[in-house]
Design an enzyme around this catalytic site. Structure first.
Site, PDB file in Angstrom:
ATOM      1  N   LYS A 196       0.857  -1.192   0.000  1.00  0.00           N
ATOM      2  CA  LYS A 196       0.000   0.000   0.000  1.00  0.00           C
ATOM      3  C   LYS A 196       0.890   1.238   0.000  1.00  0.00           C
ATOM      4  O   LYS A 196       1.468   1.610   1.013  1.00  0.00           O
ATOM      5  CB  LYS A 196      -0.923   0.056   1.227  1.00  0.00           C
ATOM      6  CG  LYS A 196      -2.022   1.110   0.974  1.00  0.00           C
ATOM      7  CD  LYS A 196      -2.623   1.700   2.232  1.00  0.00           C
ATOM      8  CE  LYS A 196      -1.921   2.909   2.741  1.00  0.00           C
ATOM      9  NZ  LYS A 196      -1.911   4.092   1.858  1.00  0.00           N
ATOM     10  N   GLY A 249       6.373   5.036   8.724  1.00  0.00           N
ATOM     11  CA  GLY A 249       5.523   6.218   8.804  1.00  0.00           C
ATOM     12  C   GLY A 249       5.606   6.834  10.185  1.00  0.00           C
ATOM     13  O   GLY A 249       6.638   6.728  10.867  1.00  0.00           O
ATOM     14  N   SER A 250       4.510   7.435  10.608  1.00  0.00           N
ATOM     15  CA  SER A 250       4.539   8.209  11.855  1.00  0.00           C
ATOM     16  C   SER A 250       4.260   7.329  13.075  1.00  0.00           C
ATOM     17  O   SER A 250       3.644   6.263  12.976  1.00  0.00           O
ATOM     18  CB  SER A 250       3.488   9.311  11.780  1.00  0.00           C
ATOM     19  OG  SER A 250       2.200   8.745  11.654  1.00  0.00           O
ATOM     20  N   GLU A 252       2.260   8.009  15.491  1.00  0.00           N
ATOM     21  CA  GLU A 252       0.828   7.999  15.756  1.00  0.00           C
ATOM     22  C   GLU A 252       0.140   6.863  14.971  1.00  0.00           C
ATOM     23  O   GLU A 252      -0.633   6.071  15.529  1.00  0.00           O
ATOM     24  CB  GLU A 252       0.281   9.353  15.310  1.00  0.00           C
ATOM     25  CG  GLU A 252      -1.080   9.677  15.810  1.00  0.00           C
ATOM     26  CD  GLU A 252      -1.616  10.907  15.069  1.00  0.00           C
ATOM     27  OE1 GLU A 252      -0.829  11.657  14.451  1.00  0.00           O
ATOM     28  OE2 GLU A 252      -2.844  11.080  15.098  1.00  0.00           O
ATOM     29  N   GLU A 271       9.180   1.204  11.166  1.00  0.00           N
ATOM     30  CA  GLU A 271      10.306   2.129  10.999  1.00  0.00           C
ATOM     31  C   GLU A 271       9.685   3.508  11.073  1.00  0.00           C
ATOM     32  O   GLU A 271       8.946   3.903  10.175  1.00  0.00           O
ATOM     33  CB  GLU A 271      10.999   1.857   9.664  1.00  0.00           C
ATOM     34  CG  GLU A 271      12.387   2.436   9.593  1.00  0.00           C
ATOM     35  CD  GLU A 271      12.405   3.816   8.980  1.00  0.00           C
ATOM     36  OE1 GLU A 271      12.381   4.809   9.757  1.00  0.00           O
ATOM     37  OE2 GLU A 271      12.424   3.922   7.748  1.00  0.00           O
ATOM     38  N   CYS A 305      13.060  10.508   7.797  1.00  0.00           N
ATOM     39  CA  CYS A 305      12.908  10.094   9.193  1.00  0.00           C
ATOM     40  C   CYS A 305      14.204  10.336   9.952  1.00  0.00           C
ATOM     41  O   CYS A 305      14.187  10.502  11.167  1.00  0.00           O
ATOM     42  CB  CYS A 305      12.438   8.656   9.280  1.00  0.00           C
ATOM     43  SG  CYS A 305      13.228   7.601   8.087  1.00  0.00           S
ATOM     44  N   GLU A 406       8.821  15.825  16.021  1.00  0.00           N
ATOM     45  CA  GLU A 406       9.265  15.682  14.635  1.00  0.00           C
ATOM     46  C   GLU A 406       8.453  16.637  13.750  1.00  0.00           C
ATOM     47  O   GLU A 406       7.231  16.584  13.734  1.00  0.00           O
ATOM     48  CB  GLU A 406       9.052  14.238  14.170  1.00  0.00           C
ATOM     49  CG  GLU A 406       9.564  14.017  12.762  1.00  0.00           C
ATOM     50  CD  GLU A 406       9.464  12.565  12.319  1.00  0.00           C
ATOM     51  OE1 GLU A 406       8.419  11.936  12.573  1.00  0.00           O
ATOM     52  OE2 GLU A 406      10.432  12.082  11.708  1.00  0.00           O
TER      53      GLU A 406
HETATM   54  P1  ADP Z   1       2.164  10.922   7.349  1.00  0.00           P
HETATM   55  O1  ADP Z   1       1.333  11.483   8.456  1.00  0.00           O
HETATM   56  O2  ADP Z   1       3.521  11.497   7.261  1.00  0.00           O
HETATM   57  O3  ADP Z   1       1.462  10.846   6.021  1.00  0.00           O
HETATM   58  P2  ADP Z   1       1.453   8.275   8.089  1.00  0.00           P
HETATM   59  O4  ADP Z   1       2.074   7.434   9.140  1.00  0.00           O
HETATM   60  O5  ADP Z   1       0.082   8.775   8.333  1.00  0.00           O
HETATM   61  O6  ADP Z   1       2.461   9.428   7.800  1.00  0.00           O
HETATM   62  O7  ADP Z   1       1.417   7.506   6.700  1.00  0.00           O
HETATM   63  C1  ADP Z   1       2.299   6.502   6.297  1.00  0.00           C
HETATM   64  C2  ADP Z   1       1.518   5.393   5.624  1.00  0.00           C
HETATM   65  O8  ADP Z   1       0.598   4.854   6.570  1.00  0.00           O
HETATM   66  C3  ADP Z   1       0.672   5.856   4.436  1.00  0.00           C
HETATM   67  O9  ADP Z   1       0.689   4.849   3.440  1.00  0.00           O
HETATM   68  C4  ADP Z   1      -0.713   5.975   5.053  1.00  0.00           C
HETATM   69  O10 ADP Z   1      -1.763   5.837   4.127  1.00  0.00           O
HETATM   70  C5  ADP Z   1      -0.710   4.824   6.038  1.00  0.00           C
HETATM   71  N1  ADP Z   1      -1.688   4.949   7.129  1.00  0.00           N
HETATM   72  C6  ADP Z   1      -2.189   6.067   7.686  1.00  0.00           C
HETATM   73  N2  ADP Z   1      -3.076   5.786   8.662  1.00  0.00           N
HETATM   74  C7  ADP Z   1      -3.161   4.430   8.725  1.00  0.00           C
HETATM   75  C8  ADP Z   1      -3.898   3.506   9.542  1.00  0.00           C
HETATM   76  N3  ADP Z   1      -4.741   3.910  10.480  1.00  0.00           N
HETATM   77  N4  ADP Z   1      -3.703   2.185   9.327  1.00  0.00           N
HETATM   78  C9  ADP Z   1      -2.841   1.751   8.394  1.00  0.00           C
HETATM   79  N5  ADP Z   1      -2.133   2.553   7.597  1.00  0.00           N
HETATM   80  C10 ADP Z   1      -2.272   3.884   7.753  1.00  0.00           C
END
Ligand code: ADP
Ligand code: MG
Length: 504
Positions: A196, A249-250, A252, A271, A305, A406
């Site tokens: 994804k 990703g983040s 959160e 990561e 990151c 961050e």
């Molecule tokens: P940013 O806030 O920098 O976009 P995210 O951590 O939200 O970083 O996004 C990184 C990836 O995680 C993206 O592919 C995003 O679509 C996906 N993502 C965001 N929210 C969720 C979730 N609740 N469950 C799974 N994947 C998610």
């Protein structure tokens, strides 16, 4: 056909054709529309304009993709009938195809992410190719062991088996490369994949699926679902027949993923972000440190990151380093990544990210911070895009939000320090632990600092180096597990212990 600004580098004809296509989901070796029929736009962050529309996968599509990947894993040739050497050859062939189509992938990532074409041509794409080649060598080298157990007549050995169906969820800052970091070791270990990509940058992943097809991978080994985090991403992480999630990703989002993974206790590797300390001692090669610290934060526009966003400078050289960095930062050309006259860095990824970064800048000023350079959104011909000047803050306390959280944009906090023994404590006083940097000519100090810093990567007199062969990942809230190198294979394999009674 889309019209791009005049000053853009003319598009490769294959890129033009690709953008003109209707983009579907790649599932089980076929291109399928989302069952809802929904699509969403991907935006050029240099202009705020739509590039093309892609399919928006929801849980019904995730279910179909999981069924396809499961079938490929449980019944298909990939893991059950192909030899390791055959898998190795396919991964190598994919690497060759990525290299051969490198210009297309470079243009797609530059359009989608905004970063300079020079960068995607020389970094993102070749590093992705390296990554696939490195892991192409591994299938024939993933070995078990024979264990000298303490029971007469018992023969015990281990085998490393693939985990199964892996949902790989990646961010937008290095679209192709972040996908490669996960896909390559997952393939080498014999897994099947549902990728994804980030909703901001789905294009290179879709093109990559075409190359998987061309390379001749069995259907269902590699699937791509474009869509949003709260729909596609959440459905993948909750799914009962997904064995593992690999996520970048983040923090959160990582916490949501861990919660969702409880459904079947799937494996999760993460990561995540950082607020990486970069420490310059007075005995450093100052000119190198100035350039190094400037690019540690402004490389990829701070959207890494590992961005060196907390800068600690020993007091006697504080002013000199600061002035040097301000001069360097003012020389950085910011502009659309596809401009004929190539910039050094592009825009930030989205309107949302622009607002977030500028919010931090405002807050920095509000708590008494001062900027020696930058601090503003860029106007003029850049008004439509999400451009921010490279920004250096001073007069900021370690405790301020801009020095702790961050930002993921081109903003650094430069802070002086007096006591070399105290600086380790300040550097480690963070919930993160992804990377750290030290600039010194004192070899003993370099080793002491490398040992004392709580981070998955420590760079001494350099910043930002990574290599397919060298493990990468975070301490503390910067992640679980290590990517790259042979360590990544542990994340994509299960160990089986087999006991045979040879007396029986
Ligand atoms: P940013 O806030 O920098 O976009 P995210 O951590 O939200 O970083 O996004 C990184 C990836 O995680 C993206 O592919 C995003 O679509 C996906 N993502 C965001 N929210 C969720 C979730 N609740 N469950 C799974 N994947 C998610
Ligand atoms: Mg985009």
């Amino acid at each position: 056909m889309i019209t791009l600004p005049e000053k853009y580098i003319p598009l490769n004809p294959d890129v033009e054709n690709f953008l003109a296509q209707t983009h579907k989901l790649y599932i089980g070796g076929e291109w399928l529309p989302a069952q809802s029929g929904k699509t969403f736009p991907t935006i050029d962050p240099s202009t705020g304009r739509e590039l093309t529309q892609v399919a928006s996968a929801e849980s019904a599509d995730v279910d179909v993709a999981v069924t396809a990947a499961r079938r490929a894993f449980d019944e298909g040739p990939w893991r059950n009938r192909m030899t390791a050497a055959e898998r190795s050859k396919l991964i190598w062939r994919l690497a060759d195809l990525i290299e051969a189509h490198g210009e297309i992938l470079a243009q797609l990532d530059s359009l989608d992410n905004g970063k300079p074409l020079n960068t995607t041509r020389t970094d993102d794409v070749p590093l992705s190719v390296d990554h696939f080649r490195y892991y192409a060598g591994w299938p024939t080298k993933i070995e078990g062991a024979t264990i000298p157990v303490n029971t007469p007549g018992m023969f015990n050995y281990t085998v490393r088996e693939p985990v199964g169906v892996c949902g790989l969820i990646v961010p937008w800052n290095y679209p192709l490369l972040m996908a490669a970091w996960k896909i390559a070791p997952a393939l080498a270990a014999g897994n099947c994949i549902i990728l994804k990509p980030a909703e901001q940058t789905p294009l290179s992943a879709l093109y990559l699926a075409q190359l998987f097809e061309e390379a001749g991978f069995p259907p269902g080994v590699f699937n791509v679902l474009t869509g949003f985090g709260h729909t596609t991403g959440a459905a993948l992480t909750e799914h009962l027949r997904v064995d593992k999630i690999g996520f970048t990703g983040s923090v959160e989002t990582a916490k949501h993923i861990i919660k969702a993974s409880v459904s079947n206790l799937k494996r999760v590797t993460l990561e995540l972000g950082g607020k990486s300390p970069n420490i310059i001692f007075a005995d450093a090669d100052i000119e190198n440190a100035i350039v190094g610290a400037t690019w540690a934060i402004f490389g990829n526009n701070g959207q890494s990151c590992t961005a060196g966003s907390r800068l600690y400078i020993e007091r006697p050289i504080y002013e000199r380093v600061l002035q040097g960095m301000a001069d360097e930062a003012r020389k950085i050309k910011v502009g659309p990544g596809m401009y004929t006259e190539q910039p050094d860095i592009g825009p930030v990824i989205s309107r949302e990210q622009l607002d977030k970064v500028l919010g931090y800048v405002d807050e920095g000023y509000a708590v008494g911070g001062q900027t020696v350079t930058g601090g503003k959104r860029m106007g003029g011909e850049y008004t439509e895009g999400y451009f921010i000047e490279p920004t250096i803050f001073t007069q900021v306390d370690d405790g301020a939000r801009i020095a702790r959280e961050e930002i993921f944009g081109p903003v650094v906090c430069a802070m002086p320090f007096d006591d070399p023994d105290e600086i380790v404590k300040r550097a480690n006083a963070t919930e993160y632990g992804l990377a750290a940097g030290v600039w010194t000519r004192d070899l003993a100090r370099a080793h002491r600092m490398a040992a004392a810093l709580q981070a998955g990567t420590v760079w001494i007199n350099t910043w930002g180096d990574t290599d397919a062969a060298s493990p990468f990942g975070g301490y503390k809230q910067s992640g679980h597990g290590r990517e790259m190198g042979k360590e990544a294979l542990d994340l994509y394999t299960e160990v089986k212990s087999v006991w045979i009674n040879t007396d029986g």
